[in-house]
Design a protein around this motif. Structure first.
Motif, short mmCIF file in Angstrom:
data_model
loop_
_atom_site.label_atom_id
_atom_site.label_comp_id
_atom_site.label_asym_id
_atom_site.label_seq_id
_atom_site.Cartn_x
_atom_site.Cartn_y
_atom_site.Cartn_z
N THR A 175 0.41 -1.65 0.07
CA THR A 175 -0.47 -0.14 0.11
C THR A 175 0.84 1.74 -0.07
N LEU A 176 2.02 1.41 0.49
CA LEU A 176 2.96 2.44 0.80
C LEU A 176 3.50 2.59 -0.23
N ALA A 177 4.18 1.81 -0.78
CA ALA A 177 4.69 1.81 -1.98
C ALA A 177 4.19 2.02 -3.74
N LYS A 178 2.49 1.89 -3.38
CA LYS A 178 1.54 2.33 -4.54
C LYS A 178 1.70 3.98 -4.49
N THR B 193 2.36 -1.03 12.82
CA THR B 193 1.20 -1.56 13.80
C THR B 193 0.79 -0.88 14.42
N GLU B 194 0.38 0.68 14.76
CA GLU B 194 -0.30 1.23 15.56
C GLU B 194 -0.46 2.69 14.82
N LEU B 195 -0.09 2.55 13.35
CA LEU B 195 -0.74 3.12 12.61
C LEU B 195 -1.49 2.89 11.12
N ASP B 196 -2.58 4.23 11.26
CA ASP B 196 -3.04 3.59 9.98
C ASP B 196 -2.26 3.90 8.63
N ALA B 197 -3.58 3.67 7.54
CA ALA B 197 -2.34 3.72 6.07
C ALA B 197 -2.42 5.52 6.27
N GLU B 198 -2.88 6.46 6.66
CA GLU B 198 -2.90 7.71 7.00
C GLU B 198 -1.75 8.16 7.08
N ALA B 199 -2.15 7.49 8.57
CA ALA B 199 -0.24 8.12 9.50
C ALA B 199 0.77 7.43 8.90
#
Length: 222
Positions: A29-32, A201-207
């Motif tokens: 997800t981060l790569a995209k 672990t504690e981060l959502d996609a935006e964070a």
């Protein structure tokens, strides 16, 4: 004056972002999103290994047949990467098995390196991008998350696609893949010495995305 947000560095070298990490850590997800943010092409290298595994299964070959796996990797076409079956849960397990074959990794290495050698740069995610495929990448990220959280993420993803499974089964698969990927002789899963480790672990996609962009910007300016 060169704008701060262009894809190439001030020394005109391409911006190659290498993202590694275990299954369901959030690296894909981060790569995209990073590729879209910086206007760079993206390659999910895991699809290459999934495609090799799918080629073997479609041909009725055993996943442990190293000769057949090597031939499938050497003959792999880009069109194969668009097969929707590559995203199925079973393909992840199958890909982990064929990825342990040194001949398969060698056959796919040049493919990945050619992809990264574009004029503007590229974003690649996998398990050995920063250590083997692009050891000279300017930006290296190693994405981690607790196995239990990764299992929950994958469980939600599979249920959303209509695949029936259990959280316990997914957690078992993730732990098995972690052990196999980390212990294989050919290009084991590990962080490059100069990679920045990001725990999601504690981060959502935006964070997680915000943290990743901050890391990229810091490394670009170094």
């Amino acid at each position: 004056m060169i704008p701060d947000d262009i894809a190439v560095h001030r020394d005109n070298t391409p911006l190659v972002i290498a993202i590694d990490g275990p299954a369901a850590s959030g690296k894909g997800t981060l790569a995209k999103r990073l590729a879209l943010h910086y206007g760079l092409p993206h390659l999910d290298t895991g699809l290459l290994y999934r495609a090799v595994a799918l080629t073997l299964l479609d041909a009725g070959d055993d996943l442990d047949d190293t000769g057949a796996a090597a031939r499938a990797a050497s003959d792999l076409s880009a069109e194969r990467l668009s097969d929707p079956r590559l995203r199925e849960r079973a393909m992840g397990e199958a890909a982990s098995r064929v990825s342990s074959v040194p001949e398969v990794r060698a056959a796919l290495l040049s493919w990945q390196r050619r992809f990264a050698e574009t004029a503007e740069g590229a974003v690649l995610d996998g398990r050995d991008i920063g250590t083997v495929v692009c050891p000279d990448a300017r930006v290296k990220l190693f994405i981690i998350a607790a196995p239990e959280e990764r299992a929950r993420r994958r469980h939600r993803e599979l249920l959303g696609r209509g695949e029936e499974t259990t959280l316990a089964a997914i957690l078992a698969d993730i732990r098995a893949r972690d052990a196999r990927d980390s212990s294989r002789a050919a290009a084991p899963l590990k962080a490059a010495e100069d990679a920045v480790v990001l725990d999601t672990t504690e981060l959502d996609a935006e964070a997680a995305f915000a943290e990743a962009v901050a890391i990229v910007e810091r490394l670009k300016a170094a």
